[in-house]
Design a protein around this motif. Structure first.
Motif, PDB file in Angstrom:
ATOM      1  N   UNK A 160       0.826  -1.205   0.000  1.00 43.33           N
ATOM      2  CA  UNK A 160       0.000   0.000   0.000  1.00 43.33           C
ATOM      3  C   UNK A 160       0.867   1.265   0.000  1.00 43.33           C
ATOM      4  N   UNK A 161       1.963   1.239   0.735  1.00 40.63           N
ATOM      5  CA  UNK A 161       2.881   2.390   0.724  1.00 40.63           C
ATOM      6  C   UNK A 161       3.408   2.641  -0.681  1.00 40.63           C
ATOM      7  N   UNK A 162       3.731   1.570  -1.383  1.00 39.97           N
ATOM      8  CA  UNK A 162       4.211   1.693  -2.755  1.00 39.97           C
ATOM      9  C   UNK A 162       3.127   2.288  -3.652  1.00 39.97           C
ATOM     10  N   UNK A 163       1.890   1.829  -3.486  1.00 39.98           N
ATOM     11  CA  UNK A 163       0.779   2.361  -4.281  1.00 39.98           C
ATOM     12  C   UNK A 163       0.607   3.855  -4.023  1.00 39.98           C
ATOM     13  N   UNK A 164       0.607   4.246  -2.773  1.00 39.18           N
ATOM     14  CA  UNK A 164       0.426   5.665  -2.422  1.00 39.18           C
ATOM     15  C   UNK A 164       1.533   6.513  -3.056  1.00 39.18           C
ATOM     16  N   UNK A 165       2.769   6.042  -3.015  1.00 39.95           N
ATOM     17  CA  UNK A 165       3.883   6.789  -3.623  1.00 39.95           C
ATOM     18  C   UNK A 165       3.677   6.971  -5.126  1.00 39.95           C
ATOM     19  N   UNK A 166       3.053   5.980  -5.765  1.00 44.12           N
ATOM     20  CA  UNK A 166       2.825   6.061  -7.203  1.00 44.12           C
ATOM     21  C   UNK A 166       1.762   7.100  -7.571  1.00 44.12           C
ATOM     22  N   UNK A 167       0.805   7.333  -6.679  1.00 42.01           N
ATOM     23  CA  UNK A 167      -0.323   8.186  -7.073  1.00 42.01           C
ATOM     24  C   UNK A 167      -0.378   9.541  -6.385  1.00 42.01           C
ATOM     25  N   UNK A 168       0.268   9.707  -5.243  1.00 40.35           N
ATOM     26  CA  UNK A 168       0.042  10.898  -4.433  1.00 40.35           C
ATOM     27  C   UNK A 168       0.469  12.202  -5.092  1.00 40.35           C
ATOM     28  N   UNK A 169       1.394  12.162  -6.026  1.00 39.71           N
ATOM     29  CA  UNK A 169       1.863  13.390  -6.663  1.00 39.71           C
ATOM     30  C   UNK A 169       1.198  13.675  -8.008  1.00 39.71           C
ATOM     31  N   UNK A 170       0.283  12.816  -8.410  1.00 40.78           N
ATOM     32  CA  UNK A 170      -0.431  13.040  -9.667  1.00 40.78           C
ATOM     33  C   UNK A 170      -1.441  14.172  -9.489  1.00 40.78           C
ATOM     34  N   UNK A 171      -1.675  14.910 -10.566  1.00 39.87           N
ATOM     35  CA  UNK A 171      -2.783  15.866 -10.499  1.00 39.87           C
ATOM     36  C   UNK A 171      -4.061  15.121 -10.894  1.00 39.87           C
ATOM     37  N   UNK A 172      -5.195  15.744 -10.667  1.00 36.31           N
ATOM     38  CA  UNK A 172      -6.472  15.055 -10.904  1.00 36.31           C
ATOM     39  C   UNK A 172      -6.687  14.703 -12.368  1.00 36.31           C
ATOM     40  N   UNK A 173      -6.170  15.518 -13.274  1.00 34.72           N
ATOM     41  CA  UNK A 173      -6.307  15.213 -14.704  1.00 34.72           C
ATOM     42  C   UNK A 173      -5.516  13.955 -15.043  1.00 34.72           C
ATOM     43  N   UNK A 174      -4.270  13.882 -14.594  1.00 33.79           N
ATOM     44  CA  UNK A 174      -3.451  12.695 -14.841  1.00 33.79           C
ATOM     45  C   UNK A 174      -4.094  11.460 -14.214  1.00 33.79           C
ATOM     46  N   UNK A 175      -4.635  11.642 -13.036  1.00 34.70           N
ATOM     47  CA  UNK A 175      -5.233  10.555 -12.278  1.00 34.70           C
ATOM     48  C   UNK A 175      -6.432   9.946 -13.006  1.00 34.70           C
ATOM     49  N   UNK A 176      -7.196  10.777 -13.695  1.00 35.61           N
ATOM     50  CA  UNK A 176      -8.424  10.330 -14.354  1.00 35.61           C
ATOM     51  C   UNK A 176      -8.280  10.103 -15.857  1.00 35.61           C
ATOM     52  N   UNK A 177      -7.126  10.393 -16.402  1.00 32.93           N
ATOM     53  CA  UNK A 177      -6.905  10.240 -17.840  1.00 32.93           C
ATOM     54  C   UNK A 177      -6.701   8.765 -18.198  1.00 32.93           C
TER      55      UNK A 177
END
Length: 167
Positions: free
Chosen positions: A13-30
């Motif tokens: 889970x720590x690895x997953x959080x590191x992968x996504x926490x710095x994304x902006x919402x557009x990148x996250x949903x693209x």
């Protein structure tokens, strides 16, 4: 048994959080393409899998039947050369998510899973009972827990690939 599984769950889970926490919402949903899930959808799927796993294990523990279920190679779920279709119950929504909201949801589902696992009166039953898993068939309950972090590792790889195609 449960403490070692929790270590694995938390590390993944720590690895997953590191992968996504710095994304902006557009990148996250693209989406990379029309047939792919967005990173947000992958994360929503992981949260749904975690919630469904709690239900499956609880149902299995409530069963009167105890056996010595066959031990399966759950590690094979990390093999992304084999495409797996998500059961309807764990298919993500198409609606967009904000990164912070998803981090909160992932934290909540992990807290629920952890509390549930720590509350199991007789953890030895996890190796003696099985419930049908969509990818594996009858699966020992302790292996249901193991497949949560292995499944998450599979999708972390997918997220890493998706990050290269979204900007």
């Amino acid at each position: 048994m449960i403490p070692s599984l929790l270590v694995q769950l938390n590390a993944t889970r720590e690895q997953l959080v590191k992968e996504i926490e710095l994304l902006n919402n557009r990148q996250f949903n693209q989406k990379a393409d029309a047939n792919s899930w967005s990173i947000a959808q992958i994360c929503h799927h992981l949260a749904l899998v975690e919630a469904s796993t709690i239900k499956a294990i609880a149902w299995g523990l409530s069963s009167q039947e105890t056996t010595q279920p066959e031990r399966l190679d759950v590690q094979k779920i990390t093999d992304r050369t084999t495409k797996l279709a998500a059961p309807k119950i764990v298919e993500p929504t198409d609606k967009p998510f904000e990164v912070q909201d998803m981090l909160t949801l992932l934290s909540e589902t992990r807290e629920q899973l952890t509390s549930f696992l720590l509350g199991i009166a007789d953890p030895s039953l996890l190796a003696k009972k099985a419930v049908k898993h969509p990818a594996f068939g009858p699966l020992a309950l302790d292996q249901w827990i193991e497949q949560v972090y292995l499944h998450e590792q599979r999708h972390i790889e997918q997220i890493q690939e998706s990050k290269t195609s979204v900007s």
